[in-house]
Design an enzyme around this catalytic site. Structure first.
Site, PDB file in Angstrom:
ATOM      1  N   ASP A 132       0.823  -1.213   0.000  1.00 38.81           N
ATOM      2  CA  ASP A 132       0.000   0.000   0.000  1.00 38.81           C
ATOM      3  C   ASP A 132       0.853   1.257   0.000  1.00 38.81           C
ATOM      4  OD1 ASP A 132      -2.749  -0.257  -0.142  1.00 38.81           O
ATOM      5  OD2 ASP A 132      -2.992  -0.655   1.999  1.00 38.81           O
ATOM      6  N   GLU A 158     -14.120  -1.940  -1.680  1.00 39.04           N
ATOM      7  CA  GLU A 158     -14.307  -2.096  -0.233  1.00 39.04           C
ATOM      8  C   GLU A 158     -15.671  -1.570   0.205  1.00 39.04           C
ATOM      9  OE1 GLU A 158     -11.074  -1.002   2.375  1.00 39.04           O
ATOM     10  OE2 GLU A 158     -12.357  -1.143   4.161  1.00 39.04           O
TER      11      GLU A 158
HETATM   12  O1  KIV Z   1      -4.869  -1.814   4.203  1.00 41.47           O
HETATM   13  C1  KIV Z   1      -5.456  -2.859   3.915  1.00 41.47           C
HETATM   14  O2  KIV Z   1      -5.303  -3.890   4.574  1.00 41.47           O
HETATM   15  C2  KIV Z   1      -6.348  -2.849   2.771  1.00 41.47           C
HETATM   16  C3  KIV Z   1      -7.224  -4.045   2.561  1.00 41.47           C
HETATM   17  C4  KIV Z   1      -8.185  -4.229   3.627  1.00 41.47           C
HETATM   18  C5  KIV Z   1      -7.856  -4.044   1.214  1.00 41.47           C
HETATM   19  O3  KIV Z   1      -6.367  -1.914   2.044  1.00 41.47           O
END
Ligand code: KIV
Length: 278
Positions: A88, A186
């Site tokens: 991310d 989501e």
């Molecule tokens: O940060 C995370 O774990 C996510 C998932 C829940 C899709 O973005």
């Protein structure tokens, strides 16, 4: 038990090719031991910025930094052989523009060894996604409930009910057209998530979305019962490790207080005993 069998590491094009095929299994991981477990069973391992809430006790993902993602990304990399690793991009590391996004995504890839990044946002991120993919950075998108925008959305509410659905469909189409290889949906109302899955050309990966999505993702500590601060409706608990861990800690504390630990077998004599390393 279904163990994934391929030995070659999966790539973003492999995942993109799974549209309307075998469901994509995605799970978060933040540490080497959990990554090793997930690698045997999952197609995609996501180092989510949920790490901030799950492991660092933050109340939202907004305080997560690039350095935290790099540290956890490096740990996860050491545990993976087969699964595609996605990291991310944290809040504030890509929204300013294409150059900032490229600089930080390239750093994430170079320092962690991940093969792709995930970023939140739909139409507003289309130019950035096009810029990154044209320069060698595969992008997984994330639309619907985007936790980094929680203050704008006004809470962790279901997205896509009523007229709001058109906006989310437009977001999903925009990220597909700008080159994302997959998109996380989501907390999107089920009929809308189903429709998006039918209409967009890239795999949808649902979390509180629809069984019709091309794949599913959950937070590992949620399915293991390790994260107990709250429990979203979309989580299925497959174990209760949190209560088991607490019982183990309580038993250890009792043993120490009552003089039952350490016992003779945990201690060392002057000379090595049979079967004991010197
Ligand atoms: O940060 C995370 O774990 C996510 C998932 C829940 C899709 O973005």
């Amino acid at each position: 038990m279904s163990v994934a069998v391929e030995t070659k590491a999966l790539t973003p094009p492999d995942i993109a090719a799974r549209k309307h095929k075998k469901p994509i299994v995605c799970l978060t991981a933040y540490t080497t031991p959990v990554a090793r477990l997930a690698d045997r069973h999952c197609d995609v391992v996501l180092v989510g910025d949920s790490v901030g809430m799950v492991l660092h006790g933050l109340t939202s993902t907004l305080g997560v930094t690039l350095e935290m993602m790099i540290m956890h990304g490096k740990a996860v990399r050491r545990g993976l052989e087969r699964a595609l690793m996605v990291v991310d991009m944290p809040f504030g590391s890509y929204e300013e523009g294409c150059e900032q996004a490229f600089r930080n995504a390239a750093r994430l890839m170079a320092e962690t060894g991940c093969a792709a990044v995930k970023l939140e946002g739909g139409e507003s991120m289309a130019d950035t996604i096009r810029f990154l993919t044209a320069r060698g950075i595969p992008v997984m998108s994330h639309v619907g409930l985007t936790p980094q925008a929680i203050n704008v959305l006004g809470g962790y509410k279901v997205q896509g009910r009523g007229g709001d659905g058109d906006r989310i469909l437009r977001d999903a189409v925009a990220v597909a057209e700008s080159g994302s290889f997959s998109v996380v949906l989501e907390k999107v109302a089920e009929p809308l998530a189903r429709r998006i899955t039918e209409e967009v050309t890239i795999p949808t990966i649902g979390i509180g979305a629809s069984a019709a999505c091309d794949g599913q993702v959950l937070v590992v500590d949620d399915i293991l019962g390790m994260f107990t601060a709250f429990r979203p409706k979309f989580v299925k608990r497959y174990a209760e490790l949190g209560s088991e861990a607490e019982a183990a800690i309580a038993a250890y504390a009792d043993d120490v207080r009552e003089g039952r630990f350490p016992a003779a077998e945990h201690l060392f004599a002057d000379a090595p005993q049979a079967g004991e390393a010197a």
